[in-house]
Design a protein around this motif. Structure first.
Motif, PDB file in Angstrom:
ATOM      1  N   TYR A 223      30.743 -54.990   6.055  1.00 41.73           N
ATOM      2  CA  TYR A 223      30.422 -53.568   6.119  1.00 41.73           C
ATOM      3  C   TYR A 223      29.293 -53.228   5.158  1.00 41.73           C
ATOM      4  CZ  TYR A 223      31.129 -48.495   5.699  1.00 41.73           C
ATOM      5  OH  TYR A 223      30.969 -47.132   5.684  1.00 41.73           O
ATOM      6  N   VAL A 224      28.269 -52.541   5.678  1.00 39.72           N
ATOM      7  CA  VAL A 224      27.144 -52.078   4.861  1.00 39.72           C
ATOM      8  C   VAL A 224      27.418 -50.614   4.529  1.00 39.72           C
ATOM      9  CG1 VAL A 224      24.649 -51.826   4.707  1.00 39.72           C
ATOM     10  CG2 VAL A 224      25.630 -53.673   6.098  1.00 39.72           C
ATOM     11  N   LYS A 225      27.987 -50.372   3.364  1.00 37.77           N
ATOM     12  CA  LYS A 225      28.492 -49.040   3.020  1.00 37.77           C
ATOM     13  C   LYS A 225      27.408 -47.980   3.004  1.00 37.77           C
ATOM     14  CE  LYS A 225      31.310 -46.639  -0.431  1.00 37.77           C
ATOM     15  NZ  LYS A 225      32.058 -46.765  -1.706  1.00 37.77           N
ATOM     16  N   LYS A 226      26.255 -48.283   2.435  1.00 39.98           N
ATOM     17  CA  LYS A 226      25.211 -47.273   2.277  1.00 39.98           C
ATOM     18  C   LYS A 226      24.752 -46.726   3.624  1.00 39.98           C
ATOM     19  CE  LYS A 226      20.802 -46.436  -0.039  1.00 39.98           C
ATOM     20  NZ  LYS A 226      19.741 -47.008  -0.908  1.00 39.98           N
ATOM     21  N   ASP A 227      24.728 -47.597   4.637  1.00 41.25           N
ATOM     22  CA  ASP A 227      24.247 -47.192   5.960  1.00 41.25           C
ATOM     23  C   ASP A 227      25.385 -46.955   6.948  1.00 41.25           C
ATOM     24  OD1 ASP A 227      21.294 -47.565   5.460  1.00 41.25           O
ATOM     25  OD2 ASP A 227      22.000 -49.587   5.017  1.00 41.25           O
ATOM     26  N   ASP A 228      26.621 -47.187   6.517  1.00 40.05           N
ATOM     27  CA  ASP A 228      27.799 -46.988   7.369  1.00 40.05           C
ATOM     28  C   ASP A 228      27.685 -47.814   8.659  1.00 40.05           C
ATOM     29  OD1 ASP A 228      30.311 -45.982   7.979  1.00 40.05           O
ATOM     30  OD2 ASP A 228      29.551 -44.180   8.934  1.00 40.05           O
ATOM     31  N   LEU A 229      27.307 -49.091   8.505  1.00 43.26           N
ATOM     32  CA  LEU A 229      27.136 -49.998   9.636  1.00 43.26           C
ATOM     33  C   LEU A 229      27.927 -51.281   9.410  1.00 43.26           C
ATOM     34  CD1 LEU A 229      23.278 -49.668  10.200  1.00 43.26           C
ATOM     35  CD2 LEU A 229      25.084 -48.636  11.606  1.00 43.26           C
ATOM     36  N   TYR A 230      28.276 -51.936  10.502  1.00 50.06           N
ATOM     37  CA  TYR A 230      29.029 -53.189  10.453  1.00 50.06           C
ATOM     38  C   TYR A 230      28.195 -54.319  11.053  1.00 50.06           C
ATOM     39  CZ  TYR A 230      33.201 -50.334   9.590  1.00 50.06           C
ATOM     40  OH  TYR A 230      34.114 -49.465   9.065  1.00 50.06           O
ATOM     41  N   LEU A 231      28.200 -55.495  10.391  1.00 47.46           N
ATOM     42  CA  LEU A 231      27.598 -56.673  10.996  1.00 47.46           C
ATOM     43  C   LEU A 231      28.495 -57.128  12.139  1.00 47.46           C
ATOM     44  CD1 LEU A 231      26.192 -56.591   8.151  1.00 47.46           C
ATOM     45  CD2 LEU A 231      25.983 -59.077   8.364  1.00 47.46           C
ATOM     46  N   ILE A 232      27.902 -57.511  13.257  1.00 56.35           N
ATOM     47  CA  ILE A 232      28.694 -57.791  14.451  1.00 56.35           C
ATOM     48  C   ILE A 232      29.507 -59.080  14.290  1.00 56.35           C
ATOM     49  CG2 ILE A 232      27.148 -56.559  16.011  1.00 56.35           C
ATOM     50  CD1 ILE A 232      26.089 -59.307  16.930  1.00 56.35           C
ATOM     51  N   PRO A 233      30.778 -59.073  14.708  1.00 54.68           N
ATOM     52  CA  PRO A 233      31.584 -60.299  14.714  1.00 54.68           C
ATOM     53  C   PRO A 233      31.328 -61.129  15.958  1.00 54.68           C
ATOM     54  CG  PRO A 233      32.923 -58.456  15.436  1.00 54.68           C
ATOM     55  CD  PRO A 233      31.574 -57.892  15.093  1.00 54.68           C
ATOM     56  N   THR A 234      30.726 -60.517  16.984  1.00 58.52           N
ATOM     57  CA  THR A 234      30.419 -61.169  18.247  1.00 58.52           C
ATOM     58  C   THR A 234      29.469 -60.270  19.035  1.00 58.52           C
ATOM     59  OG1 THR A 234      31.345 -61.753  20.427  1.00 58.52           O
ATOM     60  CG2 THR A 234      32.589 -60.191  19.108  1.00 58.52           C
ATOM     61  N   ALA A 235      28.664 -60.892  19.906  1.00 58.69           N
ATOM     62  CA  ALA A 235      27.731 -60.115  20.728  1.00 58.69           C
ATOM     63  C   ALA A 235      28.454 -59.229  21.736  1.00 58.69           C
ATOM     64  CB  ALA A 235      26.776 -61.051  21.472  1.00 58.69           C
ATOM     65  N   GLU A 236      29.733 -59.492  21.964  1.00 63.19           N
ATOM     66  CA  GLU A 236      30.538 -58.632  22.847  1.00 63.19           C
ATOM     67  C   GLU A 236      30.410 -57.165  22.465  1.00 63.19           C
ATOM     68  OE1 GLU A 236      35.194 -57.250  22.929  1.00 63.19           O
ATOM     69  OE2 GLU A 236      34.642 -59.137  21.981  1.00 63.19           O
ATOM     70  N   VAL A 237      30.353 -56.890  21.157  1.00 61.33           N
ATOM     71  CA  VAL A 237      30.371 -55.494  20.695  1.00 61.33           C
ATOM     72  C   VAL A 237      29.113 -54.747  21.150  1.00 61.33           C
ATOM     73  CG1 VAL A 237      30.632 -53.937  18.727  1.00 61.33           C
ATOM     74  CG2 VAL A 237      31.849 -56.133  18.751  1.00 61.33           C
ATOM     75  N   PRO A 238      27.906 -55.199  20.796  1.00 66.70           N
ATOM     76  CA  PRO A 238      26.733 -54.444  21.258  1.00 66.70           C
ATOM     77  C   PRO A 238      26.512 -54.526  22.771  1.00 66.70           C
ATOM     78  CG  PRO A 238      26.048 -56.422  20.075  1.00 66.70           C
ATOM     79  CD  PRO A 238      27.519 -56.290  19.867  1.00 66.70           C
ATOM     80  N   ILE A 239      26.837 -55.671  23.398  1.00 66.05           N
ATOM     81  CA  ILE A 239      26.605 -55.773  24.846  1.00 66.05           C
ATOM     82  C   ILE A 239      27.473 -54.761  25.591  1.00 66.05           C
ATOM     83  CG2 ILE A 239      26.849 -57.199  26.907  1.00 66.05           C
ATOM     84  CD1 ILE A 239      26.104 -59.625  25.287  1.00 66.05           C
ATOM     85  N   THR A 240      28.757 -54.726  25.292  1.00 71.29           N
ATOM     86  CA  THR A 240      29.662 -53.821  26.005  1.00 71.29           C
ATOM     87  C   THR A 240      29.302 -52.371  25.730  1.00 71.29           C
ATOM     88  OG1 THR A 240      31.385 -55.496  25.659  1.00 71.29           O
ATOM     89  CG2 THR A 240      32.082 -53.388  26.569  1.00 71.29           C
ATOM     90  N   ASN A 241      28.862 -52.080  24.505  1.00 63.76           N
ATOM     91  CA  ASN A 241      28.512 -50.700  24.152  1.00 63.76           C
ATOM     92  C   ASN A 241      27.208 -50.227  24.774  1.00 63.76           C
ATOM     93  OD1 ASN A 241      30.218 -49.039  22.045  1.00 63.76           O
ATOM     94  ND2 ASN A 241      30.551 -51.219  21.592  1.00 63.76           N
ATOM     95  N   LEU A 242      26.478 -51.116  25.436  1.00 58.61           N
ATOM     96  CA  LEU A 242      25.323 -50.665  26.211  1.00 58.61           C
ATOM     97  C   LEU A 242      25.747 -49.645  27.261  1.00 58.61           C
ATOM     98  CD1 LEU A 242      23.553 -54.096  26.904  1.00 58.61           C
ATOM     99  CD2 LEU A 242      22.807 -52.347  25.266  1.00 58.61           C
ATOM    100  N   TYR A 243      27.032 -49.719  27.658  1.00 57.41           N
ATOM    101  CA  TYR A 243      27.521 -48.886  28.762  1.00 57.41           C
ATOM    102  C   TYR A 243      28.503 -47.816  28.288  1.00 57.41           C
ATOM    103  CZ  TYR A 243      25.265 -52.687  31.106  1.00 57.41           C
ATOM    104  OH  TYR A 243      24.324 -53.606  31.498  1.00 57.41           O
TER     105      TYR A 243
END
Length: 424
Positions: A223-243
């Motif tokens: 977790y990147v606290k300053k930017d409130d972002l998470y490093l992906i554990p798998t490409a499933e997360v960004p790919i599925t969120n395309l939709y």
């Protein structure tokens, strides 16, 4: 995320299926139903108050036009006033129970498919098939971490110096083998009809929630606290969120995407001999395949995705087996998962190299990912994903199983990508 209406109509079935997953909080189902009842109760009260207030207000002009007694008008005005006073409290209750319901329902895992075996540990997973022959290595054979050092392929100590344990540095032919595998996996996915995408390596909370990593796996994600972002554990997360928040047309299904990314996992609590070398890392490379499909097709698609992964393992000449995970070993969001494991000849153990899962509507309900069916109505789609493949343990078994007195033989399908046949 399960649909409240389904839980309401199928309480006993929900409890029965959650028991297969060894879910420890069955009372949560009744807490959800009680909260849902209160939410619907106050929604009804609010709707009635708004409707009656509107109706009574519409009567006043006519009463005045008819020169009705002032007392009659004042009585109606008093009724409107009482209703107006009730509305804020009803709205507050609706808001309170809606938020409470959201907090509760995200704690429920997906229901396992009827074919999922009961069990609590990996040892109770069901072996579906086993393919290939386990190689018999010479007595002087080495595990992959020693082969990596012998042939200057991977430097684990240098990774510790730069970052920490679990962040290896690939060198020379080790780096080229890594790149070759990625390119080969992507090319095979393209042949199977998957469209390649290049993706961000960090996602926001909405994306993590959409695919079920949040709030279930917060402790396993960087977790990147300053930017409130998470490093992906798998490409499933960004790919599925395309939709996410998308309504597809029925003739757009299935949607098939693949992508290569680095993956990041904290793997908190991992220790011991079985995490040596490439067996368990904090950063690793993976090619992911993801499909969005019509609900009627998802289990047929699951089998085809499993066959695709198996084809890759066969082409690499690796002995493997397919497991149907038992309820206690399944992921939070999955309805049915197949794990693929390759045989590590030097370690004399099976290593997981892929998981292929059907999530049914669990992710799409969170994502609000729908399609318009033949009747023109919107309906939740089904999502599936699979590792095709995760590289670390593939590299481990390739190095170990193909070691000879001359060196390490590269599988024939990879030679056009590596442009060398031997590591020696």
């Amino acid at each position: 995320m399960l649909q409240v209406s389904y839980i309401r109509d199928n309480r006993e079935k929900v409890l029965e299926r959650l028991a297969v997953k060894n879910f420890k909080q069955p009372q949560l189902v009744d807490d959800i139903l009680k909260t849902d009842f209160k939410l619907r109760e106050f929604k009804t009260k609010l709707d009635i108050a708004l409707h009656e207030s509107k109706f009574l207000s519409s009567q006043i002009p006519q009463l005045k036009k008819n020169k009705s007694p002032q007392s009659e008008i004042e009585t109606i005005l008093l009724q409107i006033s009482v209703l107006k006073e009730q509305e804020p409290e009803f709205k507050r209750k609706v808001n309170y129970y809606a938020k409470k319901l959201d907090r509760l329902i995200v704690k429920l895992p997906n229901l396992p498919h009827k074919s999922v075996p009961r069990g609590k540990t990996p040892e109770e997973n069901q072996i579906v098939l086993e393919s290939g022959f386990k190689p018999i290595l010479p007595t002087n054979s080495l595990p992959h971490w020693e082969l990596a050092k012998k042939y200057n392929l991977i430097d684990f100590e240098l990774g510790v110096k730069i970052t920490g344990a679990g962040f290896p540095v690939y060198k020379g032919k080790g780096a080229k083998l890594q790149r070759a595998l990625i390119a080969y996996f992507l090319d095979e996915a393209e042949k199977a009809g998957y469209a390649e995408v290049m993706l961000p390596l960090m996602v926001n909370k909405a994306s993590g929630f959409g695919t079920g990593q949040l709030p279930d796996k917060e402790g396993q994600m960087y977790y990147v606290k300053k930017d409130d972002l998470y490093l992906i554990p798998t490409a499933e997360v960004p790919i599925t969120n395309l939709y996410r928040d998308v309504i597809l047309k029925a003739d757009e299904l299935p949607v098939k995407n693949c992508g290569y990314t680095a993956c990041f996992r904290r793997e908190a609590g991992s220790y011991g001999a079985h995490v040596r070398g490439l067996n368990r890392l904090h950063q690793f490379d993976k090619v992911e395949i993801v499909q969005v499909v019509h609900p009627d097709d998802s289990y047929r698609v699951l089998e085809s995705m499993s066959a695709h992964v198996q084809g890759l393992l066969q082409n690499l000449g690796l002995p493997y087996r397919v497991l149907r995970l038992c309820g206690g070993d399944m992921g939070f969001a999955s309805a049915l998962t197949y794990d693929m494991e390759t045989w590590s000849a030097a370690q004399q153990r099976w290593l997981e190299v892929s998981s292929v899962s059907n999530f049914e509507t669990f992710q799409t309900n969170r994502l609000k990912l729908r399609f318009r069916n033949a009747e023109g109505k919107t309906q939740l789609a089904h999502t599936l994903n699979g590792s095709a493949l995760a590289l670390p343990r593939i590299v481990a078994t390739l190095l170990e199983n193909n070691q000879t007195d001359r060196g390490i033989k590269i599988p024939e399908v990879l030679v056009p990508y590596t442009r060398f046949e031997w590591i020696d």
